[in-house]
Every structure is written in structure tokens, then in C-alpha cells.
Scaffold this active site. Structure first.
Site, PDB file in Angstrom:
ATOM      1  N   CYS A 176      25.874  71.927  42.811  1.00 35.86           N
ATOM      2  CA  CYS A 176      25.825  70.852  41.819  1.00 35.86           C
ATOM      3  C   CYS A 176      24.402  70.734  41.263  1.00 35.86           C
ATOM      4  O   CYS A 176      23.457  71.339  41.773  1.00 35.86           O
ATOM      5  CB  CYS A 176      26.275  69.528  42.442  1.00 35.86           C
ATOM      6  SG  CYS A 176      25.034  68.744  43.495  1.00 35.86           S
ATOM      7  N   CYS A 212      25.778  66.745  50.113  1.00 38.71           N
ATOM      8  CA  CYS A 212      26.219  68.125  49.854  1.00 38.71           C
ATOM      9  C   CYS A 212      25.753  69.075  50.959  1.00 38.71           C
ATOM     10  O   CYS A 212      24.724  68.854  51.617  1.00 38.71           O
ATOM     11  CB  CYS A 212      25.649  68.616  48.533  1.00 38.71           C
ATOM     12  SG  CYS A 212      26.347  67.848  47.071  1.00 38.71           S
ATOM     13  N   GLU A 237      24.473  72.113  50.630  1.00 37.59           N
ATOM     14  CA  GLU A 237      23.205  72.802  50.344  1.00 37.59           C
ATOM     15  C   GLU A 237      22.011  71.975  50.800  1.00 37.59           C
ATOM     16  O   GLU A 237      21.054  72.482  51.398  1.00 37.59           O
ATOM     17  CB  GLU A 237      23.074  73.090  48.842  1.00 37.59           C
ATOM     18  CG  GLU A 237      24.125  74.029  48.308  1.00 37.59           C
ATOM     19  CD  GLU A 237      25.343  73.296  47.751  1.00 37.59           C
ATOM     20  OE1 GLU A 237      25.746  72.266  48.344  1.00 37.59           O
ATOM     21  OE2 GLU A 237      25.892  73.753  46.740  1.00 37.59           O
ATOM     22  N   TYR A 247      31.656  56.502  48.417  1.00 36.49           N
ATOM     23  CA  TYR A 247      31.637  57.893  47.957  1.00 36.49           C
ATOM     24  C   TYR A 247      30.255  58.418  47.557  1.00 36.49           C
ATOM     25  O   TYR A 247      29.903  59.544  47.875  1.00 36.49           O
ATOM     26  CB  TYR A 247      32.564  58.064  46.750  1.00 36.49           C
ATOM     27  CG  TYR A 247      34.038  57.896  47.030  1.00 36.49           C
ATOM     28  CD1 TYR A 247      34.533  57.668  48.313  1.00 36.49           C
ATOM     29  CD2 TYR A 247      34.946  57.954  45.983  1.00 36.49           C
ATOM     30  CE1 TYR A 247      35.880  57.501  48.546  1.00 36.49           C
ATOM     31  CE2 TYR A 247      36.311  57.797  46.204  1.00 36.49           C
ATOM     32  CZ  TYR A 247      36.772  57.567  47.492  1.00 36.49           C
ATOM     33  OH  TYR A 247      38.101  57.404  47.712  1.00 36.49           O
ATOM     34  N   ASN A 268      29.020  69.649  53.955  1.00 40.93           N
ATOM     35  CA  ASN A 268      29.074  68.345  53.290  1.00 40.93           C
ATOM     36  C   ASN A 268      29.547  67.277  54.273  1.00 40.93           C
ATOM     37  O   ASN A 268      30.364  67.531  55.162  1.00 40.93           O
ATOM     38  CB  ASN A 268      29.924  68.382  52.018  1.00 40.93           C
ATOM     39  CG  ASN A 268      31.346  68.832  52.221  1.00 40.93           C
ATOM     40  OD1 ASN A 268      31.650  69.624  53.100  1.00 40.93           O
ATOM     41  ND2 ASN A 268      32.244  68.341  51.395  1.00 40.93           N
ATOM     42  N   CYS A 291      21.696  69.663  43.735  1.00 36.72           N
ATOM     43  CA  CYS A 291      21.363  70.733  44.685  1.00 36.72           C
ATOM     44  C   CYS A 291      20.541  71.828  44.023  1.00 36.72           C
ATOM     45  O   CYS A 291      19.659  72.421  44.649  1.00 36.72           O
ATOM     46  CB  CYS A 291      22.628  71.304  45.311  1.00 36.72           C
ATOM     47  SG  CYS A 291      23.382  70.158  46.495  1.00 36.72           S
ATOM     48  N   GLU A 340      30.844  63.364  53.980  1.00 37.27           N
ATOM     49  CA  GLU A 340      31.231  62.305  53.052  1.00 37.27           C
ATOM     50  C   GLU A 340      31.196  60.933  53.720  1.00 37.27           C
ATOM     51  O   GLU A 340      30.924  60.804  54.920  1.00 37.27           O
ATOM     52  CB  GLU A 340      32.622  62.622  52.486  1.00 37.27           C
ATOM     53  CG  GLU A 340      32.596  63.935  51.707  1.00 37.27           C
ATOM     54  CD  GLU A 340      33.900  64.253  51.023  1.00 37.27           C
ATOM     55  OE1 GLU A 340      34.935  63.627  51.327  1.00 37.27           O
ATOM     56  OE2 GLU A 340      33.884  65.151  50.154  1.00 37.27           O
ATOM     57  N   ASN A 341      31.482  59.913  52.898  1.00 36.76           N
ATOM     58  CA  ASN A 341      31.432  58.533  53.358  1.00 36.76           C
ATOM     59  C   ASN A 341      32.409  57.724  52.520  1.00 36.76           C
ATOM     60  O   ASN A 341      32.636  58.048  51.345  1.00 36.76           O
ATOM     61  CB  ASN A 341      29.997  58.003  53.163  1.00 36.76           C
ATOM     62  CG  ASN A 341      29.769  56.695  53.873  1.00 36.76           C
ATOM     63  OD1 ASN A 341      30.251  55.651  53.451  1.00 36.76           O
ATOM     64  ND2 ASN A 341      29.035  56.760  54.967  1.00 36.76           N
ATOM     65  N   ALA A 342      32.963  56.663  53.103  1.00 39.07           N
ATOM     66  CA  ALA A 342      33.884  55.802  52.362  1.00 39.07           C
ATOM     67  C   ALA A 342      33.219  55.220  51.115  1.00 39.07           C
ATOM     68  O   ALA A 342      33.882  54.942  50.117  1.00 39.07           O
ATOM     69  CB  ALA A 342      34.390  54.682  53.257  1.00 39.07           C
TER      70      ALA A 342
HETATM   71  N1  THU Z   1      29.684  69.401  47.365  1.00 35.94           N
HETATM   72  C1  THU Z   1      28.797  70.159  48.069  1.00 35.94           C
HETATM   73  O1  THU Z   1      28.729  70.085  49.300  1.00 35.94           O
HETATM   74  N2  THU Z   1      27.977  70.982  47.357  1.00 35.94           N
HETATM   75  C2  THU Z   1      27.992  71.100  45.991  1.00 35.94           C
HETATM   76  O2  THU Z   1      27.146  71.781  45.428  1.00 35.94           O
HETATM   77  C3  THU Z   1      29.036  70.450  45.210  1.00 35.94           C
HETATM   78  C4  THU Z   1      29.817  69.409  45.932  1.00 35.94           C
HETATM   79  C5  THU Z   1      30.564  68.489  48.115  1.00 35.94           C
HETATM   80  C6  THU Z   1      30.213  67.040  47.936  1.00 35.94           C
HETATM   81  C7  THU Z   1      31.532  66.360  48.213  1.00 35.94           C
HETATM   82  O3  THU Z   1      31.626  66.133  49.615  1.00 35.94           O
HETATM   83  C8  THU Z   1      32.571  67.380  47.806  1.00 35.94           C
HETATM   84  O4  THU Z   1      31.886  68.615  47.689  1.00 35.94           O
HETATM   85  C9  THU Z   1      33.275  67.077  46.507  1.00 35.94           C
HETATM   86  O5  THU Z   1      32.374  66.819  45.488  1.00 35.94           O
END
Ligand code: THU
Length: 136
Positions: free
Chosen positions: A93, A54, A56, A49, A43, A96, A45-47
Site C-alpha cells: 500500500c 500492514c 510490510e 479498523y 498484518n 508501506c 488487524e483490530n476492531a
Molecule cells: N495489508 C498489508 O498487510 N499490506 C499491504 O500492503 C496492503 C494491506 C493488510 C492490511 C489489512 O489487514 C488487510 O491487508 C486488508 O487491507
């Protein structure tokens, strides 16, 4: 069900590369294509959000970049850790799940349950009544 042993190890290793300063949840995914090749993602992320990505879908992007439109998904393992390195349960999620099904309707998926054990399921079981683009 496919063999997930090496995929789980690679998913755990790849989670260490996560950029997750906002959620502090480090996620790694490792997949095997039907070609036999293996790809991984974490994963990022970014400021802002909502534009974070993800693990996957990062792994899927790596696979498509390497194999093109012929890429098909055979198996994927997902692993997650807290910022202090504690293994945490995580399942793909909803977004994904739709992405996984796009590339492998018969793919196997493995991830940790809340009791710490690994579950192995068919991707089809993860997203009943999924969106399918209707023919017109
Ligand atoms: N995240 C994933 O990388 N995969 C998922 O299937 C669920 C969530 C990450 C996204 C975010 O960076 C962090 O988990 C919290 O949601």
C-alpha cells in the site's frame, strides 16, 4: 535484482500467522537487510479498523528492533492469501511504500500480480513523486 526465492517462501509462511478476522486477507512480508539477516511480519488487524497494521511495516519494525537505526533494506517479498488459503495478488500500500523507501532507496520488491506470477521491481519505481522532508 536480489534473490527472492527464500523471501517468498518465508512471506507465505508468515502470512499464516496473520490476524485478519475483519478483511480475511492474510498478508506476510519477509525482508533481507543489507546485513544479510532476514525478518518477517504479518498484518495485525483490530476492531477499530484504521489502527490495524500492514505486514510490510511489521517486518520493518522487527528489523529495526534487531538492528537499530543502522538497518537498511535490500529486498522484500510480500504474499497474501484468502481465508481459505487461495494465493491472492497484493502490492504494498502507499503507506508501506513510503516506509520501504525510508530504509532502502535501492531495495527490490516482489509480489504477485493478478495473473499469479511474481513481479520484481525497484522500490523507487513504486512511489514516484514521494514525500521527502524538505530542508529548511
Ligand atoms: N495489508 C498489508 O498487510 N499490506 C499491504 O500492503 C496492503 C494491506 C493488510 C492490511 C489489512 O489487514 C488487510 O491487508 C486488508 O487491507
Amino acid at each position: 535484482m536480489p534473490d527472492f526465492t527464500s523471501l517468498r517462501t518465508l512471506a507465505e509462511q508468515t502470512a499464516q500467522h496473520a490476524y485478519a478476522p475483519y478483511s480475511n486477507l492474510r498478508v506476510g512480508a519477509a525482508l533481507r537487510a543489507t546485513s544479510g539477516a532476514v525478518y518477517a511480519g504479518c498484518n495485525v488487524e483490530n476492531a477499530s479498523y484504521s489502527i490495524g497494521g500492514c505486514a510490510e511495516r511489521a517486518a520493518i519494525a522487527a528489523a529495526v528492533q534487531a538492528e537499530g537505526a543502522a538497518f537498511r533494506l535490500a529486498a522484500i517479498a510480500v504474499a497474501a492469501f484468502s481465508d481459505t488459503g487461495t494465493p491472492l495478488p497484493v502490492s504494498p500500500c502507499g503507506a508501506c511504500r513510503q516506509a520501504l523507501i525510508e530504509f532502502g532507496i535501492e531495495a527490490g520488491v516482489s509480489f504477485r500480480q493478478p495473473d499469479g506470477s511474481w513481479v520484481e521491481v525497484d522500490v523507487d519505481a513504486l512511489l514516484p513523486y514521494r514525500f521527502i522532508l524538505p530542508a529548511q
